[in-house]
Design a protein around this motif. Sequence first.
Motif: not given
Length: 428
Positions: A53-55, A77-81
């Motif tokens: 998750r992106i913080a 999340c980073f992978s969602d990008l």
Amino acid sequence: MTRTPGREEEGGSERVDGPGSEEAEFSALLEDSAEDLYEHAPCGYLSTLLDGRIAKINTTLLDWLGYRRAELLGRKCFSDLLTVGGRLYHETHFAPLLRMQGEVSGIALELKAADGSRLPVLVTSTVKSGSDGQPLLIRTTLFDARDRRAYETELLRARQEAEHERERLQRLATTLQKSLLPPALANVPGLDVAAHYHIASVDQVGGDFYDLFPLATGTWGLFLGDVCGKGAAAAAVTSLARYTLRAAAVYNPDPVAVLDNLNTVLNHEYQGTDPRFCTVIFGRLTPEPDRGGFCVTLASGGHPPALLMRADGTADYLPTPGGQLIGVLPDVDVATVTVHLAPGDTLLLHTDGLTEAHTNAKAGDGQRYGDDALLEFACTLAPTTASDTIGAIRDLLDTFGTGVDDDTAVLAIHVPRPPNEERQCPSP
């Protein structure tokens, strides 16, 4: 009076440089806050929790992707990008490698922007741990790789074009090479004939040539030669030599006269700074019904001697010493030899690409195959046929591999035995 730097006298008073001066602006740039450097860095920064998750994310990366900060923090999340392919690579390779090594650098991925467009990036991620050594978060740096991707795409396109051009030139060279050789050898009653052309390089047209053709009734002409050099210039000489030999032989089939004619043409056509010459062996075949077999007269202009493999199992060169290169001098000395080809005999003509082949190209020892080795090889073949001889030569050339650095042409003629005497000998 001593002047203070940054001050200037004007109308009896001193003027102090304002805050907009270069020194002041430079000092102001050096005093940028760490937060500003993070937010507006020339690369993207991203911090994620261990679950992805992106913080934290900087403004540069947000601008690249077209998202608002609130849309990503704690929500994505980073992978969602990543694109679908990038997400798969991240889950199966990137993330496991990061967990094992604690750092992964220089990985090429593609981000998916808010508008659906793709952004190629180079990704470096590092796991950051607390004072107790336990991992806390992942810091990721992303570099815009659009220019690099465009460069790689252009490089790939240029490489593909170069490969296509090379293939086109190879096809052109192959087509040109075929045009310089007879599509099929003439069918000579009472003879078994075979030939082979071994191409050393598909990129260049070689200068070897051969032919077998009818002359007057019951008489046949044959030749085999090698033009100096390679490429288009050699091909031009090859074409001129081949057609000159055929035309000269029709006019006067005497082998010496044929080579004299070719010498005159080449010497006249190629003079000055770019002389061209060749080695040639020309033969006239005449059947001898009373004795059986054929009478062959060979004339050589600096060409390797022909090999005669007898029906009795012996083999030897037919000596043609003293023959000069064709096209070098206005007048040429040609060496001749006449021999009877009896039933069971086989005559082999070859160019020097065979005898000058390296026997051990990988070792680079420079050892050539040589005339003695070829004679010994012929002794193991005799008695043989034309087709078996050419087959054995082809296998021999294959054993040399890249050691054959010059094109090789071979032409074999065989007088078959009467059917009740013919026996086939296996090739070694």
